[in-house]
Scaffold this active site. Structure first.
Site, mmCIF file in Angstrom:
data_model
loop_
_atom_site.group_PDB
_atom_site.id
_atom_site.type_symbol
_atom_site.label_atom_id
_atom_site.label_comp_id
_atom_site.label_asym_id
_atom_site.label_seq_id
_atom_site.Cartn_x
_atom_site.Cartn_y
_atom_site.Cartn_z
ATOM 1 N N SER A 140 0.853 -1.192 0.000
ATOM 2 C CA SER A 140 0.000 0.000 0.000
ATOM 3 C C SER A 140 0.884 1.237 0.000
ATOM 4 O O SER A 140 1.754 1.368 0.863
ATOM 5 C CB SER A 140 -0.890 -0.031 1.246
ATOM 6 O OG SER A 140 -1.630 1.161 1.359
ATOM 7 N N LYS A 166 -1.109 -1.088 -4.374
ATOM 8 C CA LYS A 166 -2.249 -0.242 -3.995
ATOM 9 C C LYS A 166 -1.797 1.201 -3.939
ATOM 10 O O LYS A 166 -0.733 1.499 -3.389
ATOM 11 C CB LYS A 166 -2.781 -0.711 -2.644
ATOM 12 C CG LYS A 166 -3.753 0.227 -1.931
ATOM 13 C CD LYS A 166 -4.551 -0.538 -0.878
ATOM 14 C CE LYS A 166 -4.701 0.238 0.409
ATOM 15 N NZ LYS A 166 -5.455 -0.537 1.431
ATOM 16 N N LYS A 168 -2.994 5.061 -2.827
ATOM 17 C CA LYS A 168 -3.954 5.909 -2.129
ATOM 18 C C LYS A 168 -4.345 7.050 -3.060
ATOM 19 O O LYS A 168 -3.484 7.586 -3.782
ATOM 20 C CB LYS A 168 -3.319 6.467 -0.851
ATOM 21 C CG LYS A 168 -3.015 5.390 0.182
ATOM 22 C CD LYS A 168 -4.289 4.886 0.841
ATOM 23 C CE LYS A 168 -3.983 3.953 1.989
ATOM 24 N NZ LYS A 168 -5.207 3.476 2.650
ATOM 25 N N ASP A 193 -7.234 3.125 -3.268
ATOM 26 C CA ASP A 193 -7.925 3.238 -1.977
ATOM 27 C C ASP A 193 -8.191 4.703 -1.682
ATOM 28 O O ASP A 193 -7.260 5.489 -1.519
ATOM 29 C CB ASP A 193 -7.070 2.617 -0.860
ATOM 30 C CG ASP A 193 -7.792 2.564 0.477
ATOM 31 O OD1 ASP A 193 -8.956 3.016 0.557
ATOM 32 O OD2 ASP A 193 -7.186 2.080 1.456
ATOM 33 N N GLU A 219 -11.195 0.744 -3.520
ATOM 34 C CA GLU A 219 -11.487 0.518 -2.106
ATOM 35 C C GLU A 219 -12.087 1.761 -1.461
ATOM 36 O O GLU A 219 -11.531 2.851 -1.589
ATOM 37 C CB GLU A 219 -10.174 0.106 -1.403
ATOM 38 C CG GLU A 219 -10.316 -0.234 0.061
ATOM 39 C CD GLU A 219 -8.966 -0.626 0.702
ATOM 40 O OE1 GLU A 219 -7.991 -0.898 -0.026
ATOM 41 O OE2 GLU A 219 -8.903 -0.646 1.945
ATOM 42 N N ASP A 244 -13.897 -1.159 3.102
ATOM 43 C CA ASP A 244 -12.954 -1.245 4.224
ATOM 44 C C ASP A 244 -13.658 -0.629 5.438
ATOM 45 O O ASP A 244 -14.331 -1.338 6.218
ATOM 46 C CB ASP A 244 -11.647 -0.510 3.843
ATOM 47 C CG ASP A 244 -10.633 -0.386 4.977
ATOM 48 O OD1 ASP A 244 -10.925 -0.806 6.105
ATOM 49 O OD2 ASP A 244 -9.525 0.159 4.747
ATOM 50 N N LYS A 268 -9.936 -6.243 8.038
ATOM 51 C CA LYS A 268 -8.866 -5.819 8.953
ATOM 52 C C LYS A 268 -9.252 -6.316 10.321
ATOM 53 O O LYS A 268 -10.252 -5.870 10.875
ATOM 54 C CB LYS A 268 -8.801 -4.294 9.008
ATOM 55 C CG LYS A 268 -7.915 -3.668 7.991
ATOM 56 C CD LYS A 268 -7.824 -2.177 8.194
ATOM 57 C CE LYS A 268 -7.293 -1.583 6.904
ATOM 58 N NZ LYS A 268 -7.365 -0.130 6.905
ATOM 59 N N GLY A 296 -4.341 -3.948 6.401
ATOM 60 C CA GLY A 296 -3.317 -3.659 7.391
ATOM 61 C C GLY A 296 -3.429 -2.254 7.938
ATOM 62 O O GLY A 296 -4.113 -1.397 7.362
HETATM 63 O O1 OSB Z 1 -7.136 2.174 4.443
HETATM 64 O O2 OSB Z 1 -6.101 0.379 4.259
HETATM 65 C C1 OSB Z 1 -6.174 1.503 4.729
HETATM 66 C C2 OSB Z 1 -3.007 2.275 6.753
HETATM 67 C C3 OSB Z 1 -3.524 3.047 7.774
HETATM 68 C C4 OSB Z 1 -4.879 3.327 7.757
HETATM 69 C C5 OSB Z 1 -5.694 2.850 6.740
HETATM 70 C C6 OSB Z 1 -5.177 2.057 5.723
HETATM 71 C C7 OSB Z 1 -3.797 1.800 5.721
HETATM 72 C C8 OSB Z 1 -3.126 1.070 4.669
HETATM 73 C C9 OSB Z 1 -1.799 0.432 5.035
HETATM 74 O O3 OSB Z 1 -3.504 1.028 3.519
HETATM 75 C C10 OSB Z 1 -1.757 -1.008 4.797
HETATM 76 C C11 OSB Z 1 -0.520 -1.632 5.427
HETATM 77 O O4 OSB Z 1 -0.520 -1.900 6.641
HETATM 78 O O5 OSB Z 1 0.449 -1.831 4.695
HETATM 79 MG MG MG Z 2 -8.366 1.022 3.145
#
Ligand code: OSB
Ligand code: MG
Length: 376
Positions: A140, A166, A168, A193, A219, A244, A268, A296
């Protein structure tokens, strides 16, 4: 097993690189680590609530408050037989799933150790096929200053061996980015995401414009507490839709399935109060033909070992946000988890329980606050 003692640590570790999402930037990652003592064994749990209430309402401080004042007292001195019991003991507290997940994880760990099983084996007991030995993982990536910077980050991740990327996104950092990334890396599984950054009105034109991009999924585009508008967006876009933030329970999962609000759910463990609920959601999705993957929250090795156990269950058919230790931390509080670069997987720990070795020197080094609670 009588729960005799619990240690709670508030720790902070610097991330290898800043992590920017639609709700903010994290550089120093705070979390709580919980050690639960019974019958000469120690079970470990992690609470991933962040410093700011951007992803959810929970914060490191609310979790400390809820754990120390309510949840720890509700389990201390109890006879632990199976990990599902702790959900019942903690049910006097409404909400606060991330705080609950720390105790839930420790209960799964310690009972797995008692049973002579790994965390994965214990979770997988209901499934004849048993747990997988390796879990497919992706990475991510936070929002970068420019599209060109993002392409550079992707290139670096592919070199590291990740096969699922992934990205953001947020309004203004979305369509151009998605077009550039899929054009530059047509054979890579790319997903986006949004972390709830859009409304139904703003989402429809942006995500329809991505219909021909062949994304792995989009996402959580809409509000953190919404399922209805996702169900209205879903039939209007071609890329698979994943929830999520909106899914906290088996009940939310049934609602999303009934309303046809998504194709995929990111499970999660922290967001759903731990592994008992995570497995229930997995079961509901498997029955309904909804694909799941393990999300995560920039976990330490304590949380990562448990994520790997969860993602070893048969319904986890998409790569998880479970990356190698070096993607997050220079030095972690456990042994490192490394990527198998030939197939973008991480090995599921095989030792008893979580199968982790706590580096107590490093744990002490990163601890801001520690408190011990005893049964009396
Ligand atoms: O939305 O998935 C999410 C990290 C912190 C808060 C929200 C998210 C995330 C990640 C990180 O996408 C995923 C990881 O732990 O590598
Ligand atoms: Mg997410």
């Amino acid at each position: 097993m009588k729960i005799e003692k619990i240690d709670l640590y508030h720790i902070t570790q610097s991330l290898v690189s800043p992590f920017t999402t639609s709700f903010g930037t994290e550089l120093d990652r705070h979390c709580l680590i919980l050690a639960l003592y019974a019958d000469g064994l120690v079970g470990w749990g992690e609470c991933v609530a962040s410093v700011d209430p951007g992803y959810s309402y929970e914060t490191t401080q609310t979790a400390w408050h809820i754990l120390t004042q309510f949840l720890i007292p509700s389990v201390l001195g109890k006879e632990l037989d199976e990990p599902e019991q702790v959900q019942e003991w903690m049910s006097q507290v409404r909400g606060h799933p991330m705080a609950k997940a720390a105790i839930d994880q420790a209960a799964w760990d310690i009972t797995a150790q008692r049973d002579g099983l790994s965390f994965a084996q214990k979770l997988a007991l209901p499934y004849p096929e048993g747990p997988r030995e390796q879990v497919s993982v992706g990475v991510s990536n936070g929002i970068q200053p420019s599209v060109a910077d993002t392409l550079k980050v992707i290139e670096g991740r592919l070199k590291e061996g990740y096969r699922r990327i992934k990205l953001k996104i947020k309004p203004g950092h979305d369509l151009e980015l998605a077009r550039a990334a899929t054009a530059a890396f047509p054979d890579v599984a790319i997903m986006l995401d949004a972390n709830s950054a859009y409304t139904l009105e703003t989402a429809v034109p942006i995500f329809q414009a991505m219909d021909d991009l062949n994304l792995l999924m989009i996402e959580q585009p809409l509000a953190h507490d919404d399922i209805l508008d996702h169900s209205l967006l879903h039939p209007q876009i071609k890329n698979p839709l994943c929830l999520d933030e909106s899914i906290h329970s088996a009940h939310d999962t049934r609602l999303a399935i009934t309303l046809n609000a998504c194709d995929i759910i990111n499970i999660k463990p922290a967001r759903v109060g731990g592994f008992t609920n995570a497995r229930k959601i997995h079961d509901l999705c498997r029955e309904a033909g909804i694909a799941v993957w393990c999300g995560g929250m920039l976990e330490t090795g304590v949380g990562r070992a448990a994520q790997l156990g969860l993602a070893s269950l048969p319904g986890f058919t998409l790569p998880g946000d479970i990356s190698a230790t070096e993607r997050y931390y220079k030095r972690d509080i456990t042994q490192n988890f490394t990527l198998n670069t030939e197939n973008s997987t991480i090995d599921v720990p095989t030792g008893l329980g979580l199968g982790i070795e706590i580096d107590f020197t490093q744990l002490e080094e990163v601890t801001l606050r520690k408190e011990t609670f005893r049964n009396r």
